[in-house]
Enzyme design. Structure first.
Site, PDB file in Angstrom:
ATOM      1  N   ARG A  25      31.626  44.306  35.274  1.00 22.79           N
ATOM      2  CA  ARG A  25      31.174  44.996  36.542  1.00 22.79           C
ATOM      3  C   ARG A  25      29.696  45.073  36.519  1.00 22.79           C
ATOM      4  NH1 ARG A  25      33.808  49.093  33.499  1.00 22.79           N
ATOM      5  NH2 ARG A  25      32.657  50.837  33.502  1.00 22.79           N
ATOM      6  N   HIS A  63      27.394  52.040  29.387  1.00 21.89           N
ATOM      7  CA  HIS A  63      27.061  51.755  30.524  1.00 21.89           C
ATOM      8  C   HIS A  63      25.552  51.451  30.603  1.00 21.89           C
ATOM      9  CE1 HIS A  63      30.331  53.696  32.893  1.00 21.89           C
ATOM     10  NE2 HIS A  63      30.015  54.920  31.944  1.00 21.89           N
ATOM     11  N   ARG A  76      33.612  46.492  31.924  1.00 20.14           N
ATOM     12  CA  ARG A  76      32.421  47.038  31.319  1.00 20.14           C
ATOM     13  C   ARG A  76      31.188  46.488  31.939  1.00 20.14           C
ATOM     14  NH1 ARG A  76      30.349  46.734  24.989  1.00 20.14           N
ATOM     15  NH2 ARG A  76      28.273  47.164  25.418  1.00 20.14           N
ATOM     16  N   HIS A  77      30.099  47.240  31.880  1.00 21.91           N
ATOM     17  CA  HIS A  77      29.054  46.849  32.474  1.00 21.91           C
ATOM     18  C   HIS A  77      28.373  46.048  31.266  1.00 21.91           C
ATOM     19  CE1 HIS A  77      28.824  49.018  36.275  1.00 21.91           C
ATOM     20  NE2 HIS A  77      28.922  50.547  35.486  1.00 21.91           N
ATOM     21  N   VAL A  78      28.491  44.591  31.295  1.00 20.91           N
ATOM     22  CA  VAL A  78      28.039  43.849  30.353  1.00 20.91           C
ATOM     23  C   VAL A  78      27.686  42.197  30.838  1.00 20.91           C
ATOM     24  CG1 VAL A  78      29.994  43.034  29.544  1.00 20.91           C
ATOM     25  CG2 VAL A  78      28.216  42.941  28.019  1.00 20.91           C
TER      26      VAL A  78
END
Length: 400
Positions: A100, A130, A158-160
């Site tokens: 995301r 995050h 996940r923010h990745v």
């Protein structure tokens, strides 16, 4: 002449007795053998039954076979299968990653995913990390192995930045994502870091405790026009790296990162939607991934969800002046080229499926963006950019 007649009756009289005696011994021995074998066989059968029941219970509680059996299977090869723990029939795709993008409706979607995971019984793993989107090679391998070990079907979020599983000879999951208008995303993030959202009045103080008041209450126009780091490149080059990947050049604003991001969207993403048409995105996800998203639009429109969703809106947002927007649009030209590409691909997917659009118009119309483009000088070529003095703080500014 010898008379054998006397011996014959004797032999006939002895033989039946001998046979009967021998048979009686045999039957007496055989009568004992079944008893011994039946007790041993009974114990073996009970032990096997107990092992099978225990294994089945362990399998159901953990969503798959024990890790030691998975390790053995990986050691023996993919073609090896356990007869005790048969592989269940899985939906396709059974491995989904939602890497995301920040401030692109991700918290809204994660709330929906939690409700859907409970409804459809798939494994949802939502990472709380995050602030680490870029990983070392070792960190990439560890994360990919951890993701691959999640019992299927699963959805990991996940923010990745994009992870290339096939580079490390690991099965590549299916990717999904959502982006939004780059200026809107930037503004949402700018004010969210300072003032949080409707979930809590002091939320922003917890998130950015070290931020001084001068920075917290910095006017957005001053930040943009005076070229503060937060409002300049590479900080505003934000969306493309999520799709370009972990290569260091993915973080440098330019054509290379842009083209690689486009290629990954075409080759590795099942769907990349745009937040401005969120309901259409949910409809497409329901069509493309029914075992994950069936009924998602009904949940999204329900009053109970609306109460939760309204709490994620950023507070105190302001719109910059036209001059500031002009400068910002120029700095984000690669981001806008990527956004327009994704939007076109999204509309093409809707057309192929025959989906009637129920979307809302974007915050900034095409006419408005065209006006900004006309007012903004043409971007320099990459070679010219390299020759520009990077220490000149006003090099990005547009002078009247």
């Amino acid at each position: 002449m010898k008379n054998f007649s006397s011996s014959t009756p004797h032999s006939h009289s002895q033989t039946p007795n001998h046979i009967r005696e021998r048979n009686s011994r045999k039957y007496s021995l055989l009568s004992l053998l079944p008893l011994r074998f039946s007790l041993r066989g009974y114990g073996f059968c009970m032990a096997a039954l107990f092992l099978f029941c225990f294994g089945s219970l362990f399998y159901q509680l953990n969503g798959g076979p024990p890790k030691i059996l998975i390790d053995i299977r990986q050691y023996l090869g993919k073609n090896f299968s356990f007869s005790l723990f048969p592989t269940p029939v899985l939906p396709f795709p059974s491995q989904v990653i939602y890497n995301r993008v920040g401030k692109c409706g991700s918290r809204t979607v994660v709330i929906l995913l939690r409700l859907l995971a409970e409804k459809h019984q798939f494994n949802l793993v939502s990472s709380d990390i995050h602030n680490k989107t870029r990983l070392t090679k070792h960190e990439q391998v560890d994360l990919m192995k951890n993701i691959s070990s999640i019992p299927q079907p699963f959805l990991y979020t996940r923010h990745v930045h994009f992870l290339n599983f096939t580079r490390f000879r690991i099965e590549q999951p299916v990717y999904i994502n959502i982006i939004r208008d780059p200026i809107n995303r930037f503004l949402s993030n700018y004010f969210f870091r300072r003032f949080g959202d409707w979930r809590g009045e002091q939320n922003h103080l917890i998130r950015t405790p070290g931020m001084k008041d001068d920075e917290r209450y910095l006017d957005i126009n001053v930040c943009i026009l005076e070229n503060y780091p937060e409002c300049s490149n590479p900080r505003v080059f934000y969306i493309i790296p999520y799709f370009c990947g972990q290569h260091p050049q993915c973080r440098e604003p330019g054509v290379w990162a842009l083209e690689r991001a486009k290629q990954n969207v075409l080759e590795n993403y099942l769907l990349v939607g745009i937040l401005e048409e969120l309901e259409d995105v949910l409809l497409l996800l329901e069509r493309l991934l029914p075992h994950y998203f069936t009924g998602v639009l009904n949940i999204y429109k329900s009053p109970d969800y609306r109460k939760m969703g309204n709490m994620t809106g950023t507070v105190r947002k302001q719109t910059p002046t036209l001059e500031a927007l002009q400068v910002l649009y120029h700095r984000m030209r690669y981001e806008y080229e990527f956004y327009n590409f994704v939007r076109d691909q999204f509309h093409l997917t809707k057309k192929k499926i025959g989906l009637k659009s129920v979307s809302k118009p974007p915050a900034y119309s095409n006419d408005f963006l065209r006006e900004l483009a006309l007012r903004t000088p043409e971007p320099l070529d990459e070679d010219e950019e390299l020759e520009t003095d990077l220490e000149d703080a006003n090099s990005w500014l547009v002078h009247p």
